[in-house]
Design a protein around this motif. Sequence first.
Motif, PDB file in Angstrom:
ATOM      1  N   MET A   1     -82.261 -66.806 -26.140  1.00 24.51           N
ATOM      2  CA  MET A   1     -81.609 -67.005 -27.572  1.00 24.51           C
ATOM      3  C   MET A   1     -80.318 -66.634 -27.579  1.00 24.51           C
ATOM      4  O   MET A   1     -79.964 -65.322 -26.904  1.00 24.51           O
ATOM      5  N   ILE A   2     -79.171 -67.148 -28.207  1.00 17.80           N
ATOM      6  CA  ILE A   2     -77.882 -66.719 -28.374  1.00 17.80           C
ATOM      7  C   ILE A   2     -78.077 -65.895 -29.928  1.00 17.80           C
ATOM      8  O   ILE A   2     -78.327 -66.452 -30.640  1.00 17.80           O
ATOM      9  N   VAL A   3     -77.195 -64.752 -29.600  1.00 17.01           N
ATOM     10  CA  VAL A   3     -77.282 -63.822 -30.832  1.00 17.01           C
ATOM     11  C   VAL A   3     -75.507 -63.950 -31.170  1.00 17.01           C
ATOM     12  O   VAL A   3     -74.880 -63.562 -30.251  1.00 17.01           O
ATOM     13  N   GLN A   4     -75.265 -64.060 -32.355  1.00 17.63           N
ATOM     14  CA  GLN A   4     -74.058 -63.941 -32.805  1.00 17.63           C
ATOM     15  C   GLN A   4     -73.680 -62.971 -33.703  1.00 17.63           C
ATOM     16  O   GLN A   4     -74.383 -62.667 -34.735  1.00 17.63           O
ATOM     17  N   ASP A   5     -72.784 -62.105 -33.429  1.00 21.51           N
ATOM     18  CA  ASP A   5     -72.316 -60.868 -34.134  1.00 21.51           C
ATOM     19  C   ASP A   5     -71.000 -61.094 -34.789  1.00 21.51           C
ATOM     20  O   ASP A   5     -69.841 -61.391 -33.954  1.00 21.51           O
ATOM     21  N   LEU A   6     -71.038 -61.272 -36.188  1.00 21.93           N
ATOM     22  CA  LEU A   6     -69.758 -61.377 -36.696  1.00 21.93           C
ATOM     23  C   LEU A   6     -68.717 -60.209 -36.641  1.00 21.93           C
ATOM     24  O   LEU A   6     -69.311 -59.206 -37.120  1.00 21.93           O
ATOM     25  N   ILE A   7     -67.601 -60.368 -35.908  1.00 16.87           N
ATOM     26  CA  ILE A   7     -66.831 -59.082 -35.784  1.00 16.87           C
ATOM     27  C   ILE A   7     -65.378 -59.304 -36.566  1.00 16.87           C
ATOM     28  O   ILE A   7     -64.789 -58.301 -36.846  1.00 16.87           O
ATOM     29  N   GLU A   8     -65.067 -60.472 -37.085  1.00 10.77           N
ATOM     30  CA  GLU A   8     -63.736 -60.648 -37.702  1.00 10.77           C
ATOM     31  C   GLU A   8     -63.927 -61.611 -38.668  1.00 10.77           C
ATOM     32  O   GLU A   8     -64.353 -62.755 -38.601  1.00 10.77           O
ATOM     33  N   THR A   9     -63.407 -61.818 -39.935  1.00  6.00           N
ATOM     34  CA  THR A   9     -63.199 -62.528 -40.847  1.00  6.00           C
ATOM     35  C   THR A   9     -62.127 -62.419 -41.679  1.00  6.00           C
ATOM     36  O   THR A   9     -61.588 -61.241 -42.182  1.00  6.00           O
ATOM     37  N   THR A  10     -61.254 -63.605 -41.972  1.00  3.89           N
ATOM     38  CA  THR A  10     -60.123 -63.585 -42.725  1.00  3.89           C
ATOM     39  C   THR A  10     -60.041 -64.850 -43.631  1.00  3.89           C
ATOM     40  O   THR A  10     -60.410 -66.074 -43.136  1.00  3.89           O
ATOM     41  N   GLU A  11     -59.576 -64.801 -45.008  1.00  3.86           N
ATOM     42  CA  GLU A  11     -59.536 -65.967 -45.575  1.00  3.86           C
ATOM     43  C   GLU A  11     -58.115 -66.094 -45.459  1.00  3.86           C
ATOM     44  O   GLU A  11     -57.198 -65.487 -45.884  1.00  3.86           O
ATOM     45  N   PHE A  12     -57.726 -67.648 -45.522  1.00  6.97           N
ATOM     46  CA  PHE A  12     -56.336 -68.220 -45.444  1.00  6.97           C
ATOM     47  C   PHE A  12     -55.931 -68.892 -46.822  1.00  6.97           C
ATOM     48  O   PHE A  12     -57.153 -69.539 -47.208  1.00  6.97           O
ATOM     49  N   PHE A  13     -54.860 -69.263 -46.923  1.00  5.45           N
ATOM     50  CA  PHE A  13     -54.434 -69.985 -48.002  1.00  5.45           C
ATOM     51  C   PHE A  13     -55.055 -69.485 -49.554  1.00  5.45           C
ATOM     52  O   PHE A  13     -55.169 -70.457 -50.589  1.00  5.45           O
ATOM     53  N   THR A  14     -55.167 -68.307 -49.781  1.00  6.49           N
ATOM     54  CA  THR A  14     -55.764 -67.840 -50.937  1.00  6.49           C
ATOM     55  C   THR A  14     -55.399 -68.316 -52.284  1.00  6.49           C
ATOM     56  O   THR A  14     -55.795 -68.528 -53.260  1.00  6.49           O
ATOM     57  N   GLU A  15     -53.908 -68.222 -52.272  1.00  2.00           N
ATOM     58  CA  GLU A  15     -53.233 -68.307 -53.595  1.00  2.00           C
ATOM     59  C   GLU A  15     -52.722 -70.125 -53.424  1.00  2.00           C
ATOM     60  O   GLU A  15     -52.180 -70.284 -54.574  1.00  2.00           O
ATOM     61  N   GLU A  26     -63.516 -66.947 -38.783  1.00  2.00           N
ATOM     62  CA  GLU A  26     -64.707 -66.251 -38.216  1.00  2.00           C
ATOM     63  C   GLU A  26     -64.560 -66.151 -36.926  1.00  2.00           C
ATOM     64  O   GLU A  26     -64.493 -66.991 -36.218  1.00  2.00           O
ATOM     65  N   LYS A  27     -64.563 -64.806 -36.464  1.00  2.00           N
ATOM     66  CA  LYS A  27     -64.700 -64.492 -35.114  1.00  2.00           C
ATOM     67  C   LYS A  27     -66.283 -63.755 -34.722  1.00  2.00           C
ATOM     68  O   LYS A  27     -66.501 -62.834 -35.409  1.00  2.00           O
ATOM     69  N   PHE A  28     -66.817 -64.423 -33.713  1.00  2.00           N
ATOM     70  CA  PHE A  28     -68.210 -63.834 -33.326  1.00  2.00           C
ATOM     71  C   PHE A  28     -68.168 -63.507 -32.056  1.00  2.00           C
ATOM     72  O   PHE A  28     -67.754 -64.127 -31.083  1.00  2.00           O
ATOM     73  N   ALA A  29     -68.860 -62.422 -31.604  1.00  2.00           N
ATOM     74  CA  ALA A  29     -69.223 -62.022 -30.448  1.00  2.00           C
ATOM     75  C   ALA A  29     -70.518 -62.724 -29.888  1.00  2.00           C
ATOM     76  O   ALA A  29     -71.564 -62.405 -30.855  1.00  2.00           O
ATOM     77  N   ASN A  30     -70.602 -63.212 -28.973  1.00  2.00           N
ATOM     78  CA  ASN A  30     -71.739 -63.861 -28.616  1.00  2.00           C
ATOM     79  C   ASN A  30     -72.643 -63.148 -27.635  1.00  2.00           C
ATOM     80  O   ASN A  30     -71.955 -62.805 -26.519  1.00  2.00           O
ATOM     81  N   SER A  31     -73.944 -63.117 -27.337  1.00  2.00           N
ATOM     82  CA  SER A  31     -74.542 -62.414 -26.491  1.00  2.00           C
ATOM     83  C   SER A  31     -76.032 -63.421 -26.268  1.00  2.00           C
ATOM     84  O   SER A  31     -76.457 -64.030 -27.101  1.00  2.00           O
ATOM     85  N   ASP A  32     -76.313 -63.616 -24.883  1.00  2.00           N
ATOM     86  CA  ASP A  32     -77.504 -64.303 -24.616  1.00  2.00           C
ATOM     87  C   ASP A  32     -78.646 -63.329 -24.247  1.00  2.00           C
ATOM     88  O   ASP A  32     -78.393 -62.467 -23.365  1.00  2.00           O
ATOM     89  N   CYS A  33     -79.478 -63.311 -25.255  1.00  2.00           N
ATOM     90  CA  CYS A  33     -80.667 -62.234 -24.977  1.00  2.00           C
ATOM     91  C   CYS A  33     -82.104 -62.930 -24.880  1.00  2.00           C
ATOM     92  O   CYS A  33     -82.322 -64.002 -25.183  1.00  2.00           O
TER      93      CYS A  33
END
Length: 95
Positions: A1-15, A26-33
Amino acid sequence: MIVQDLIETTEFFTEETKDDFFVIYEKFANSDCNCEGNMFEEIECDDEEIVQILQGNPDCSCSLRSIESYRVGQEYKTVEDILAKIKKEHTEIFK
């Protein structure tokens, strides 16, 4: 099973985007468990970076719909390449 941990997120073009559109990185750290009996094994996989265009529902602020999703490293080498494409090809989301 692949487990994804969200490690970073940013919103662009907000204005720059219309009120109900969001461009999210979104940046995810992936692990195969794997689990066999009482043995647990976790193997780190490559990180995954995604830029998504999401549209909110003006009638219900708790709902988002994915308009488009782009992965870094496949067709686009950098986040900046994806942002340039979004600016060029998704003019409907901007004010």
